[in-house]
Design an enzyme around this catalytic site. Structure first.
Site, PDB file in Angstrom:
ATOM      1  N   ARG A 275      -2.721 -41.866  24.393  1.00  0.00           N
ATOM      2  CA  ARG A 275      -2.379 -40.493  24.748  1.00  0.00           C
ATOM      3  C   ARG A 275      -1.953 -40.388  26.210  1.00  0.00           C
ATOM      4  O   ARG A 275      -1.055 -39.602  26.545  1.00  0.00           O
ATOM      5  CB  ARG A 275      -3.553 -39.557  24.450  1.00  0.00           C
ATOM      6  N   ALA A 276      -2.559 -41.181  27.078  1.00  0.00           N
ATOM      7  CA  ALA A 276      -2.210 -41.110  28.498  1.00  0.00           C
ATOM      8  C   ALA A 276      -0.753 -41.497  28.715  1.00  0.00           C
ATOM      9  O   ALA A 276      -0.049 -40.875  29.525  1.00  0.00           O
ATOM     10  CB  ALA A 276      -3.126 -42.022  29.306  1.00  0.00           C
TER      11      ALA A 276
END
Length: 676
Positions: A275-276
């Protein structure tokens, strides 16, 4: 409606404004978490953002804000016929910390659903926030069951409401903005990761800036409409820039070179999951659009990393958020295009410096941030380096400098016996609104959890008398039954730590601090409140009043000095006072007393007898307790075990406290007066 404070009138807080503006440009960034002390314009900035958001077009009469171009096929108010949409301002919906589940997701009329077979659904806050902003003030204090619902809606872009086979689904895509004061407790890692960006805010220490903040605030309070009118031109310009950046966003190119820098940065800082990487890519793209460029630069990637990665690097609640900016620059240089590489993007004459500008928001430079204390790159020792045992001749009664805690470990489960009714958590058994169903009762007030079989059994004997003629069951209000459920509660864990000279041997105190740190980490995971009482010399003191911030307790523990006599009775009496006050404040939250000591008592007349009488006060009130026995050496006096008997609790050694020690030593803490 009151006139909101203008966004462009906010003084300073560059990171805060930039994070909010990037989400206004690209809602796909995923929202922003604003961390900071009270009184730093967190709520003011979030509420001011709503006036800058572009209007949305909705289907007339739809309670779920369907887009007329592509309405939700599963909308409870649908299907929608083709019709011209109507424009309205984007909503900012505030979720109160104490909201109920039905208020968040909506509620079904169970009585009508059973008796008439209709889905009478009243939308909740998630429906109101669709295509707008969902704002949660003090998001770290939100109840776990509401956090779970937010996680589901944020992940799926939809909200599901189910009541005993009756199901309603509607779209729920919103910009999630949360504010929190870290002193009041940290956020669950699952929810923390759902925020695309995080920003740290603090009050300015510049005198001129503080004067300007006060001047503007007083002017606004005296004449809100007049003050807003004076900033109308700047607000309009910023609103137009957001609209222009939104229009430019689809044309922004994210080249392979900068995409490689994003991936290398996330790998170098060891963030969990992917997700980062995605959030960084979207943030860098939004930064380029905000600067009016059609190509993402390395400066955009750097700024995106500073906003998207700090909160994803925390491994436990005691880690300070932040990035080592030297390491970040080195990673970007190593992963960037080399000389002669045609993929090297030209940052242009401005060098990408406008990526954080506009609307009074300057770019972030090396001078704008310093790594938070305790972050990577901070090589200033926080503890005295000496960890050796006391040197010969050193007085055990003299005050000694704090020592570092040993490595924390996973502890055994300590719980309060019986069945409580406190705040939802993960420690002791309790009657809660969520958990396994254990029975049914007549509802007191609104029905929230229907016990279907009990309701049917209550209604069945009366069907002939009620003139039932069809297949449907004739159900009346008196037939409805509320399900009773059993789950887990959070407790007040009060630590009473012996910091006297008898504990002052450095190796022993390091192990003691490591054990308390481990118990604090366990309390964080189980959603407990914690407090810290220490005793040494002639008296005891409340080092930390009961709070939800376990990292504050860890900080006080870290700086705890040792030395002096052992006023054990004073420590127990101080703990008794703390618990007495907390029972008045929150009578439903049951306490767990954890005394960390070797059991010795010195100083004053009859210190041992006095400590025994103080312990029996806790036993008389039924306080669940455990004594962590810190006595070491081959010869043991067993004083901690005797103290545990006086308390009516259990004694456990430091080794037995570990979860991987002999199983079954600590299951439940016994309390005085427990029924056989």
């Amino acid at each position: 409606m009151s006139t909101p404070y203008p966004f462009t009138a906010i003084v300073g807080q560059d990171d805060l404004r930039l994070g909010l503006l990037l989400n206004a440009v690209s809602p796909a960034v995923g929202g922003v978490l604003v961390r900071g002390e009270k009184g730093t314009a967190k709520s003011t900035a979030v509420r001011a953002l709503a006036a800058l958001m572009p209007e949305v077009s909705v289907v007339p009469g739809c309670r779920f804000s369907c887009d007329p171009v592509s309405p939700d096929p599963a909308c409870p108010d649908g299907p929608h016929a083709e019709a011209a949409g109507v424009s309205r301002a984007a909503r900012t919906v505030e979720l109160p910390v104490g909201a109920s589940e039905d208020r968040l997701v909506g509620a079904l009329d169970i009585e009508r659903a059973l008796s008439e077979g209709v889905k009478a659904f009243e939308p909740g806050l998630l429906a109101d926030a669709h295509r707008g902003i969902l704002y949660v003030d003090e998001v770290n204090l939100l109840h776990d069951h509401l956090v779970d619902l937010l996680l589901d809606a944020a992940a799926m872009g939809a909200s599901y409401v189910e009541r005993e086979g009756v199901s309603v689904r509607h779209a729920a895509r919103f910009l999630l903005v949360g504010t929190m004061n870290p002193e009041e407790g940290e956020l669950r890692p699952q929810l923390l990761d759902r925020f695309g960006l995080t920003v740290e805010v603090a009050a300015s220490r510049d005198t001129d800036e503080r004067v300007e903040v006060v001047r503007r605030r007083l002017a606004y309070d005296d004449d809100p409409e007049g003050f807003a009118a004076r900033w109308a031109e700047e607000e309009t310009a910023l609103r137009e820039r957001i609209a222009a950046a939104r229009a430019l966003l689809p044309r922004v190119v994210l080249g392979d070179a900068v995409l490689r820098q994003i991936a290398a940065t996330c790998a170098a800082f060891e963030v969990d999951g992917m997700r980062a990487d995605i959030v960084m890519a979207r943030t860098a793209t939004a930064l380029a659009a905000w600067a009016g460029r059609e190509e993402v630069t390395a400066d955009d990637v750097r700024q995106a990393a500073l906003l998207a990665l700090p909160h994803r690097r925390r491994r436990n609640p005691f880690d300070a958020p932040g990035l080592d900016e030297d390491k970040l620059d080195q990673t970007l240089d190593e992963a960037g295009p080399q000389e002669g590489n045609d993929d090297d993007p030209d940052p242009g004459p401005d060098g990408g410096g406008d990526g954080g500008g506009g609307g009074g928001v300057p770019p972030q430079t090396d001078g704008d941030r310093t790594p938070p204390q305790g972050s990577e790159g901070d090589d200033t020792p926080s503890q005295a380096p000496d960890s050796a045992p006391d040197a010969p001749g050193r007085s055990a009664g003299a005050e000694q400098q704090p020592v570092a805690a040993a490595e924390p470990f996973r502890t055994k489960m300590l719980s309060v016996p019986g069945l409580g009714e406190g705040a939802a958590g993960r420690r002791s058994r309790a009657r809660t609104a969520y958990g396994r169903t254990t029975g049914s009762v007549r509802p007191q007030g609104a029905l929230t959890k229907l016990h279907l079989s009990a309701t049917v059994q209550a209604a069945a004997p009366h069907q002939r008398a009620r003139g039932r003629s069809g297949r449907g069951l004739v159900v009346r209000r008196d037939d409805l039954r509320q399900a009773t459920r059993e789950g887990r509660e959070g407790n007040l864990v009060l630590f009473v730590v012996d910091a006297s000279g008898s504990m002052a041997a450095r190796q022993r105190m390091s192990a003691v601090k490591g054990a308390v740190l481990s118990l604090l980490l366990d309390a964080y995971q189980r959603r407990d409140k914690v407090g810290l009482v220490t005793f040494r010399g002639k008296e005891a003191e409340v080092a930390l009043p009961p709070t939800s911030s376990v990292d504050a307790a860890a900080s006080r523990l870290e700086s705890l000095p040792t030395g002096g006599r052992t006023p054990l009775a004073a420590g127990l009496l101080k703990a008794h006072d703390v618990l007495r006050v907390e029972r008045l404040r929150d009578p439903s939250r049951r306490p767990l007393l954890v005394v960390v000591t070797d059991g010795r008592a010195t100083g004053g007349p009859e210190p041992v007898a006095l400590a025994g009488r103080a312990a029996r006060l806790h036993q008389a009130e039924g306080t669940a307790s455990v004594v962590v026995d810190c006595e070491s050496g081959y010869v043991r006096l067993g004083l901690a075990g005797e103290l545990a008997r006086e308390l009516g609790g259990t004694a456990v050694t430091l080794d037995e406290l570990r979860a991987d020690s002999i199983a079954g030593l600590v299951k439940d803490v016994t309390a005085a007066g427990r029924a056989a």
